[in-house]
Design an enzyme around this catalytic site. Structure first.
Site, mmCIF file in Angstrom:
data_model
loop_
_atom_site.group_PDB
_atom_site.id
_atom_site.type_symbol
_atom_site.label_atom_id
_atom_site.label_comp_id
_atom_site.label_asym_id
_atom_site.label_seq_id
_atom_site.Cartn_x
_atom_site.Cartn_y
_atom_site.Cartn_z
ATOM 1 N N ASP A 95 79.235 -34.757 -49.411
ATOM 2 C CA ASP A 95 79.466 -33.638 -48.542
ATOM 3 C C ASP A 95 79.177 -34.161 -47.130
ATOM 4 O O ASP A 95 79.941 -33.817 -46.170
ATOM 5 C CB ASP A 95 79.025 -32.358 -48.965
ATOM 6 N N TRP A 153 76.887 -27.666 -41.063
ATOM 7 C CA TRP A 153 77.228 -28.597 -41.898
ATOM 8 C C TRP A 153 75.947 -29.760 -42.435
ATOM 9 O O TRP A 153 76.256 -30.416 -43.214
ATOM 10 C CB TRP A 153 78.391 -29.673 -41.502
ATOM 11 N N ASN A 154 74.730 -29.310 -41.913
ATOM 12 C CA ASN A 154 73.472 -30.414 -42.209
ATOM 13 C C ASN A 154 73.151 -29.847 -43.636
ATOM 14 O O ASN A 154 72.794 -30.616 -44.294
ATOM 15 C CB ASN A 154 72.738 -30.348 -41.195
ATOM 16 N N LYS A 177 81.200 -18.460 -45.597
ATOM 17 C CA LYS A 177 82.282 -19.486 -45.092
ATOM 18 C C LYS A 177 81.346 -21.033 -44.658
ATOM 19 O O LYS A 177 80.671 -20.834 -43.634
ATOM 20 C CB LYS A 177 82.767 -19.148 -43.627
ATOM 21 N N GLU A 180 83.556 -26.481 -42.004
ATOM 22 C CA GLU A 180 84.801 -27.171 -42.379
ATOM 23 C C GLU A 180 84.570 -28.501 -42.599
ATOM 24 O O GLU A 180 85.225 -28.993 -43.571
ATOM 25 C CB GLU A 180 85.899 -27.068 -41.402
ATOM 26 N N VAL A 231 74.017 -23.098 -30.298
ATOM 27 C CA VAL A 231 73.971 -21.820 -29.466
ATOM 28 C C VAL A 231 75.116 -21.161 -28.786
ATOM 29 O O VAL A 231 75.628 -20.042 -28.975
ATOM 30 C CB VAL A 231 72.887 -22.093 -28.188
ATOM 31 N N THR A 233 78.330 -21.265 -30.284
ATOM 32 C CA THR A 233 78.798 -20.679 -31.158
ATOM 33 C C THR A 233 78.101 -19.223 -31.543
ATOM 34 O O THR A 233 78.944 -18.060 -31.764
ATOM 35 C CB THR A 233 78.894 -21.423 -32.593
ATOM 36 N N GLU A 251 70.653 -18.083 -36.578
ATOM 37 C CA GLU A 251 69.857 -19.211 -36.663
ATOM 38 C C GLU A 251 70.565 -20.391 -35.890
ATOM 39 O O GLU A 251 71.513 -21.110 -36.391
ATOM 40 C CB GLU A 251 69.674 -19.882 -38.134
ATOM 41 N N CYS A 285 67.897 -28.887 -37.352
ATOM 42 C CA CYS A 285 68.047 -28.023 -36.175
ATOM 43 C C CYS A 285 66.530 -27.798 -35.493
ATOM 44 O O CYS A 285 66.424 -27.846 -34.307
ATOM 45 C CB CYS A 285 68.289 -26.506 -36.603
ATOM 46 N N LYS A 452 63.747 -17.047 -28.131
ATOM 47 C CA LYS A 452 64.729 -17.410 -26.890
ATOM 48 C C LYS A 452 66.064 -17.586 -27.481
ATOM 49 O O LYS A 452 66.663 -16.846 -28.258
ATOM 50 C CB LYS A 452 63.874 -18.712 -26.126
ATOM 51 N N GLU A 459 64.852 -16.314 -41.268
ATOM 52 C CA GLU A 459 65.399 -16.341 -43.069
ATOM 53 C C GLU A 459 64.073 -16.414 -43.680
ATOM 54 O O GLU A 459 62.791 -16.729 -43.365
ATOM 55 C CB GLU A 459 66.278 -17.561 -43.007
HETATM 56 P P1 NDP Z 1 78.723 -24.849 -34.808
HETATM 57 O O1 NDP Z 1 78.070 -23.928 -34.008
HETATM 58 O O2 NDP Z 1 79.875 -25.831 -34.318
HETATM 59 O O3 NDP Z 1 79.435 -24.075 -36.160
HETATM 60 C C1 NDP Z 1 78.643 -23.142 -37.046
HETATM 61 C C2 NDP Z 1 79.573 -22.552 -37.865
HETATM 62 O O4 NDP Z 1 80.208 -21.505 -37.182
HETATM 63 C C3 NDP Z 1 80.831 -23.254 -38.629
HETATM 64 O O5 NDP Z 1 80.997 -22.835 -39.820
HETATM 65 C C4 NDP Z 1 81.859 -23.026 -37.579
HETATM 66 O O6 NDP Z 1 83.240 -23.252 -38.145
HETATM 67 C C5 NDP Z 1 81.586 -21.661 -37.430
HETATM 68 N N1 NDP Z 1 82.195 -21.243 -36.176
HETATM 69 C C6 NDP Z 1 82.739 -21.780 -34.961
HETATM 70 N N2 NDP Z 1 83.144 -20.907 -34.016
HETATM 71 C C7 NDP Z 1 83.177 -19.802 -34.632
HETATM 72 C C8 NDP Z 1 83.561 -18.203 -34.171
HETATM 73 N N3 NDP Z 1 84.107 -18.031 -33.080
HETATM 74 N N4 NDP Z 1 83.318 -17.290 -35.034
HETATM 75 C C9 NDP Z 1 82.682 -17.393 -36.099
HETATM 76 N N5 NDP Z 1 82.246 -18.572 -36.766
HETATM 77 C C10 NDP Z 1 82.632 -19.639 -35.969
HETATM 78 O O7 NDP Z 1 77.501 -25.667 -35.526
HETATM 79 P P2 NDP Z 1 77.485 -27.058 -36.355
HETATM 80 O O8 NDP Z 1 78.214 -27.009 -37.731
HETATM 81 O O9 NDP Z 1 77.976 -28.188 -35.463
HETATM 82 O O10 NDP Z 1 75.897 -27.194 -36.823
HETATM 83 C C11 NDP Z 1 75.053 -27.821 -35.946
HETATM 84 C C12 NDP Z 1 74.416 -26.757 -35.176
HETATM 85 O O11 NDP Z 1 73.703 -25.872 -36.070
HETATM 86 C C13 NDP Z 1 73.388 -27.323 -34.392
HETATM 87 O O12 NDP Z 1 73.180 -26.738 -32.937
HETATM 88 C C14 NDP Z 1 72.183 -26.845 -34.923
HETATM 89 O O13 NDP Z 1 70.939 -26.793 -34.304
HETATM 90 C C15 NDP Z 1 72.625 -25.602 -35.733
HETATM 91 N N6 NDP Z 1 71.638 -25.217 -36.742
HETATM 92 C C16 NDP Z 1 70.673 -24.398 -36.843
HETATM 93 C C17 NDP Z 1 69.676 -24.176 -37.941
HETATM 94 C C18 NDP Z 1 68.753 -23.131 -37.897
HETATM 95 O O14 NDP Z 1 68.310 -22.815 -38.877
HETATM 96 N N7 NDP Z 1 68.520 -22.457 -36.739
HETATM 97 C C19 NDP Z 1 69.915 -24.951 -39.037
HETATM 98 C C20 NDP Z 1 71.021 -26.053 -39.005
HETATM 99 C C21 NDP Z 1 71.763 -26.255 -37.868
HETATM 100 P P3 NDP Z 1 83.803 -24.674 -38.152
HETATM 101 O O15 NDP Z 1 82.932 -25.852 -37.626
HETATM 102 O O16 NDP Z 1 84.265 -25.019 -39.586
HETATM 103 O O17 NDP Z 1 85.004 -24.497 -37.195
#
Ligand code: NDP
Length: 485
Positions: A95, A153-154, A177, A180, A231, A233, A251, A285, A452, A459
Site C-alpha cells: 500500500d 497515506w503514511n 475513509k 485514496e 494543515v 485540508t 492531527e 508528520c 498551534k 490521540e
Molecule cells: P491530505 O491533507 O492531502 O489528506 C488527508 C485526508 O483528507 C485524505 O484522506 C484526503 O483524501 C482527505 N481530504 C482531502 N480534502 C478533504 C476535504 N475537503 N474534506 C474531507 N476530507 C478531505 O494529507 P496527505 O494524505 O497528503 O497526508 C500527508 C499530511 O498528513 C502531511 O501534512 C502530514 O504531516 C499529515 N499527517 C499528520 C499526522 C499527525 O498525526 N499529526 C500523521 C500523518 C500525517 P484524498 O487524499 O484521498 O483525496
C-alpha cells in the site's frame, strides 16, 4: 505477483464487503515498481448513505453493552492482528512502499497496541459522583454517536486503529475513509474487528477522495470528525465540521525542530536525526526536519551523518535488509524533488543525496542540506519526504526563538547531556510532543498531537477518551424544591 492485493470489494459496511462500481475508479499503485496492484471505487452517494445509516442504526446497542464486553472484542482483534502481522505488514508495504523492515515492527503492531490499550480501558470508563450536601450530581460518560475518521497515506493501518480503537471503546460507531493513495489496509482492520465479534455497522470503511470525506463530514448524522492530514485540508475539514458544531480531532502537519547542543552524544543525535528524517522515507508528520546543530560540533555531526546515511540499504521494500524504500507516489516524489531544487536555488549546501534513483518505482535519495537559514523555503514548509535541513546556532535563547518561529507545533526534540537544560528547553518548546535524547517514539500510552496549526485534540493515552466521549451531568435533589412563587 503471488500476493493477492485486490480486496474482495471497495467498501466494508454493516459487517460485509460492499461494491458499487458506479464510483470513480481508484488504481492502487505499488510504489516500488509503479505497477497497478488493485482497483477500488470511490463511494457513491448511495454508499455513503448506506455507511452512515449502518453506523447510526448500530451505535446505540453497542454503547449499551458493558465496557468489558466492548473491550473484549477490541482485545481479541488485537490478538488476531498480531497473529497476522506478517501478512498485514506485506500489505502495508504494498500500500505504502515502506520497507517490510519497518512495517513488520511498526504498523499492525502499533494498531494492535491501540486495540489492546483501549480494549483494556473500555471497562474503566466512568463518570463521577459529586456530593452537594444532601443532594448530589453524577456524571455519565456517554458516547458521541457516529464518528468519521479520515486518514493520511503514511500509516494506513495505524491511523485506522488509532482512530477506531478509542472511538469504539467509548461506545461510538465509526466510518473510516482511508487516503485514496493507500486504500487497502483499513479494509483488513474492519475484517479483523468483525472476526473478533464486532457487531455489524460499528466499524465501516468507505473509499474515496476529498469529496467523499467532505460528504461524510457535513452529514448531520455525523457527530465527530477525526482527521489526519495536512494543515490546508485540516482548515477545510475543521471549518466544515464547525458548521454542524461537531467534535473534532485534527492531527496535522509539522516542521519540527530538533536541537543538538555541543555537549550531546553525537552518535545518538545522528541516530535521532536519521529516525526523524528518513524513517518511512521521511513521510512522517512529527519529523524533526529542522536540525539545529551547535556550531562547535556542526562539521563533526555532518560528517558522521553523511557516513551513516551512506549505509542506508535502498532497494526492494520486501527484502528484510532494505532500510529505505520509495516515496508513496510519483506525485509525492516530484513534490519533494521540487523542494530539493528550491533548496539548491536558495543556496543551501547539499551534503548528500538530492536526486531521483534510476530504477522502477518512486525512489529518491535521502538528502541532507547544511547551511540552511531560517527564511529558506526548505526550512519553513513541510516537505513530507527525506530532506533534512541542518541549521547552526550558538546561543540557547536564540535557537529557542528560531525553533518556535513557525506556524506548526507538532513535535520538537533536544539532544544534550545537561539535565536542567534538557527540561528547560522541553518546557519552552511550542509543540505537543517533545523528545529529550530520542526522537519519534509514539507509544500508545502517551498523548500524541499538535499545538498551534498542527492540530486540535490528542490521540492515544487516557487523553483520547475525552475526545471520543462526552459528559452528561445529572442533578439529584433529596430535599424540597424551593421556587420564588
Ligand atoms: P491530505 O491533507 O492531502 O489528506 C488527508 C485526508 O483528507 C485524505 O484522506 C484526503 O483524501 C482527505 N481530504 C482531502 N480534502 C478533504 C476535504 N475537503 N474534506 C474531507 N476530507 C478531505 O494529507 P496527505 O494524505 O497528503 O497526508 C500527508 C499530511 O498528513 C502531511 O501534512 C502530514 O504531516 C499529515 N499527517 C499528520 C499526522 C499527525 O498525526 N499529526 C500523521 C500523518 C500525517 P484524498 O487524499 O484521498 O483525496
Amino acid at each position: 505477483m503471488t500476493y493477492d492485493t485486490q480486496p474482495k470489494a471497495s467498501h466494508f459496511i454493516n459487517g460485509a464487503y460492499v461494491e458499487d462500481t458506479g464510483g470513480t475508479p481508484i488504481d492502487v499503485i505499488y510504489p516500488a515498481t509503479g505497477e497497478k496492484i488493485a482497483t477500488v471505487y470511490a463511494a457513491t452517494p448511495a454508499i455513503i448513505d448506506l455507511a452512515i445509516k449502518a453506523a447510526k442504526d448500530a451505535q446505540a446497542a453497542w454503547a449499551a453493552m458493558t465496557g468489558t464486553e466492548r473491550g473484549r472484542i477490541l482485545r481479541r482483534a488485537a490478538d488476531i492482528m498480531r497473529a497476522r502481522n506478517h501478512d498485514l505488514s506485506v500489505l502495508e508495504t504494498f500500500d505504502t512502499g515502506k520497507p517490510y523492515q519497518e512495517t513488520s515492527v511498526v504498523d499492525a503492531t502499533s494498531g494492535a497496541d491501540s486495540l489492546e490499550y483501549f480494549g483494556g480501558m473500555a471497562a474503566t470508563l466512568t463518570g463521577e459522583h459529586i456530593q452537594l450536601g444532601d443532594n448530589w450530581v453524577y456524571t455519565r460518560r456517554e458516547a458521541l454517536g457516529v464518528c468519521v475518521g479520515i486518514g493520511a497515506w503514511n500509516y494506513p493501518t495505524q491511523i485506522a486503529c488509532w482512530k477506531g480503537a478509542p472511538a469504539l471503546a467509548c461506545g461510538n460507531a465509526m466510518i473510516f475513509k482511508p487516503s485514496e493513495t493507500t486504500p487497502l489496509c483499513a479494509l483488513k482492520v474492519a475484517e479483523i474487528l468483525h472476526e473478533a465479534g464486532l457487531p455489524a455497522g460499528i466499524y465501516n470503511v468507505v473509499q474515496g477522495m476529498g469529496e467523499v470525506g467532505h460528504a461524510l463530514v457535513t452529514d448531520p448524522r455525523v457527530d465527530k470528525v477525526s482527521l489526519t492530514g495536512s494543515v490546508p485540508t485540516g482548515r477545510k475539514v475543521y471549518a466544515a465540521a464547525a458548521e454542524g458544531i461537531k467534535h473534532v480531532t485534527m492531527e496535522l502537519g509539522g516542521k519540527s525542530p530538533m536541537i543538538v547542543f555541543e555537549d550531546a552524544n553525537i552518535e545518538n543525535a545522528v541516530s535521532g536525526a536519521i529516525l526523524g528524517n528518513f524513517y518511512s522515507s521521511g513521510q512522517v508528520c512529527s519529523n524533526g526536519t529542522r536540525v539545529f546543530v551547535h556550531k562547535a560540533i556542526k562539521e563533526q555531526f555532518l560528517a558522521r551523518l553523511a557516513e551513516r546515511v551512506g549505509n542506508a540499504v535502498i532497494g526492494d521494500p520486501m527484502d528484510p535488509d532494505t532500510s529505505f524504500g520509495p516515496m508513496v507516489s510519483e506525485r509525492q516524489m516530484n513534490i519533494v524533488l521540487g523542494y530539493v531544487e528550491k533548496g539548491l536555488a536558495e543556496g543551501a549546501r547539499l551534503v548528500t543525496g538530492g536526486a531521483r534513483i534510476e530504477r522502477d518505482g518512486f525512489y529518491m535519495q535521502p538528502t541532507v542540506f547544511a547551511d540552511v537559514t531560517d527564511d529558506m523555503v526548505i526550512a519553513r514548509e513541510e516537505i513530507f519526504g527525506p530532506v533534512m535541513a541542518v541549521l547552526d546556532f550558538e546561543d540557547e535563547a536564540d535557537v529557542m526563538a528560531r525553533a518556535n518561529d513557525t506556524e506548526f507545533g507538532l513535535a520538537a526534540g533536544v539532544f544534550t547531556n545537561d539535565l536542567t537544560r534538557a527540561h528547560r528547553v522541553a518546557a519552552a518548546f511550542e509543540a505537543g510532543t517533545c523528545f529529550i535524547n530520542t526522537y519519534n517514539d509514539a507509544p500508545v500510552e502517551a498523548p500524541f498531537g499538535g499545538s498551534k496549526n498542527s492540530g486540535v485534540g490528542r490521540e492515544n493515552s487516557k487523553a483520547a477518551i475525552a475526545h471520543y466521549s462526552q459528559l452528561k451531568s445529572v442533578f439529584v435533589r433529596m430535599d424540597d424544591v424551593e421556587a420564588p412563587f
